[in-house]
Scaffold this active site. Structure first.
Site, short mmCIF file in Angstrom:
data_model
loop_
_atom_site.label_atom_id
_atom_site.label_comp_id
_atom_site.label_asym_id
_atom_site.label_seq_id
_atom_site.Cartn_x
_atom_site.Cartn_y
_atom_site.Cartn_z
N LYS A 111 1.67 1.68 7.32
CA LYS A 111 1.72 0.88 8.61
C LYS A 111 2.96 1.64 9.45
O LYS A 111 3.43 2.78 8.86
CB LYS A 111 2.68 -0.24 7.51
N ALA A 123 -0.70 -9.11 10.17
CA ALA A 123 -0.23 -7.93 10.50
C ALA A 123 -1.03 -7.14 9.42
O ALA A 123 -1.05 -5.77 10.52
CB ALA A 123 0.48 -7.73 11.58
N HIS A 160 -0.59 1.62 15.85
CA HIS A 160 -0.92 -0.02 17.23
C HIS A 160 0.26 0.18 18.40
O HIS A 160 0.92 -0.86 17.37
CB HIS A 160 -1.09 -1.09 16.03
N ASP A 200 -21.12 -12.07 20.70
CA ASP A 200 -20.05 -10.24 21.57
C ASP A 200 -21.04 -10.61 22.74
O ASP A 200 -22.04 -11.04 22.59
CB ASP A 200 -20.61 -10.09 20.38
N TYR A 241 -1.01 4.70 10.43
CA TYR A 241 -1.35 3.57 11.89
C TYR A 241 0.06 3.12 12.77
O TYR A 241 0.74 3.00 11.96
CB TYR A 241 -1.51 2.19 10.96
N ARG A 282 0.63 -1.25 -0.16
CA ARG A 282 0.02 -0.44 -0.09
C ARG A 282 0.45 0.92 -0.14
O ARG A 282 2.05 1.46 0.85
CB ARG A 282 -0.78 0.46 0.96
N ASP A 335 -3.01 -7.16 15.12
CA ASP A 335 -2.05 -5.95 15.49
C ASP A 335 -2.62 -5.33 16.39
O ASP A 335 -1.44 -4.41 16.89
CB ASP A 335 -3.39 -5.11 14.16
N SER A 368 -10.55 -2.72 8.04
CA SER A 368 -11.24 -3.48 9.00
C SER A 368 -12.17 -4.11 8.03
O SER A 368 -12.12 -5.69 7.81
CB SER A 368 -11.76 -3.16 9.66
N GLU A 400 -5.71 4.94 13.52
CA GLU A 400 -7.01 3.79 14.33
C GLU A 400 -6.97 4.20 15.56
O GLU A 400 -8.14 3.90 15.74
CB GLU A 400 -5.90 2.68 14.69
#
Length: 371
Positions: A75, A299, A96, A198, A94, A15, A270, A134, A118
């Site tokens: 990333k 990841a 994380h 959930d 991102y 990406r 992640d 996601s 995020e």
């Protein structure tokens, strides 16, 4: 502002932070765009495409990091990139950080202003910059899991949709958020036996309304979760606590009771993963086996479908990149509380409480660094 677009160097990451179209938008607003050579090749964007959009191509990452006021990536920065960040420089990507103390330490030492995709929020409490990836990861998780179930990959030899006269495979999805809903969409579409687990009644009602009888819903208690996991052919870990480490829902002991050849696709990797035996893998070596259970813990799953992922991500991130470049980071964060929630590290201070709690490090409220 001088905005830099870095070429991703994480294993099998294709990406890119800004597409040529996004570059053109920023250039039109008076910003200078620097793009590292070959940054867009993974999505089919040549250097000439970026030049046509008004960018200048720079030959090395060192030149880019030394020159740009803001670095836009996808990333988290790798150690070599962290070492090139400098005080006052903006990093928009991102991060994380909760499961990654070494990266957090390096970013704190850099003195840079680090805004994480995020943890940027929306008015309804959702995570608009995490949602596109996601969606991609949720949909990919089923096709990855289906492949891992093949006997040659170490799986049980189960075809998820089954065939006439043979029952379909059982897919259990832990979490009914964006990842879980998108996983359920693909799994149900394939004809699998799908259950979403959930603890939120509201989430379960939403899933039931969305899928009707095509997807079962199950309220998460320890007993219910264990029974579902032990009966599953494919378990998809789709849990998320924004900014924080993922809860460990599958212990090593529970793993030992799963069916031999069953598969776990831990999309939560992640944020550290939701299985005690999970550790991050890459597209080069995506799986490993523990207790006869295949683990797929890549990841950066969306990096494999880089073109789709990049364009989906840019649609969400571009307005925030424009705000940061146009107003400067301090004014942009003052004006937008939702973008302010994305501030994780600022000039040597940790400004995301969930990350600070996970890493047991001092926390400084974002508002205090904006004074």
């Amino acid at each position: 502002m001088r905005v830099g677009v870095a070429r991703e160097i994480k294993n099998h990451e294709y990406r890119v932070g800004l597409t040529p179209a996004s570059v053109r938008e920023l250039v039109a607003q008076g910003h200078e765009l620097l793009v590292e050579q070959s940054a867009g090749l993974g999505i089919g964007a040549a250097d000439a495409d970026y030049q046509a959009a008004g960018a200048r191509i720079v030959s090395t990452a060192a030149e880019l990091f030394a020159t740009a006021d803001m670095i836009v990536k996808v990333k988290e920065p790798q150690p070599a990139e962290c070492a090139m960040l400098r005080p006052g420089q903006i990093l928009f990507t991102y991060l994380h950080l909760a499961p990654d103390p070494e990266q957090a330490k390096a970013l704190l030492a850099s003195g840079a202003i680090c805004v994480a995709y995020e943890t940027v929020t929306a008015a309804d409490g959702s995570l608009p910059l995490l949602a596109p990836m996601s969606e991609v990861a949720g949909r990919m998780s089923v096709q990855a899991g289906a492949h891992c179930l093949e006997k040659a990959q170490g799986g049980r030899g189960v075809l998820l949709p089954g065939v006439p006269g043979v029952l379909p495979g059982k897919v259990v999805i832990l979490g009914g958020g964006v990842v879980g809903s998108n996983a359920a969409l693909v799994a149900a579409g394939m004809g699998a036996d799908v259950t979403v687990v959930d603890r939120s009644p509201a989430v379960l009602k939403r899933v039931a309304a969305q899928f009707g009888t095509a997807v079962k819903t199950l309220h998460s208690t320890r007993e219910a979760l264990e029974a579902a996991v032990c009966a599953a052919d494919l378990v998809i870990g789709a849990v998320l606590v924004p900014g924080a480490a993922a809860p460990r829902l599958i212990s090593r002991e529970l793993l030992s009771r799963m069916q031999p050849g069953s598969v776990i696709v831990d999309v939560a990797i992640d944020q550290g993963g939701c299985c005690e035996t999970s550790h991050a893998t890459t597209h080069a070596e995506p799986t490993y086996v523990v207790n006869d259970v295949v683990h797929y813990c890549v990841a950066n799953m969306p990096g494999a479908v880089a073109r789709t992922s990049t364009y989906a991500l840019n649609a969400a991130t571009l307005p925030f990149a424009i705000a940061l470049a146009g107003k400067g980071w301090k004014q942009a964060l003052k004006d937008d509380i939702h973008l302010r929630h994305g501030l994780n590290v600022c000039e040597g201070k940790l400004t995301c409480k969930e990350v600070a709690d996970a890493l047991v490090l001092p926390y400084t409220a974002a508002e205090s660094v904006l004074q």
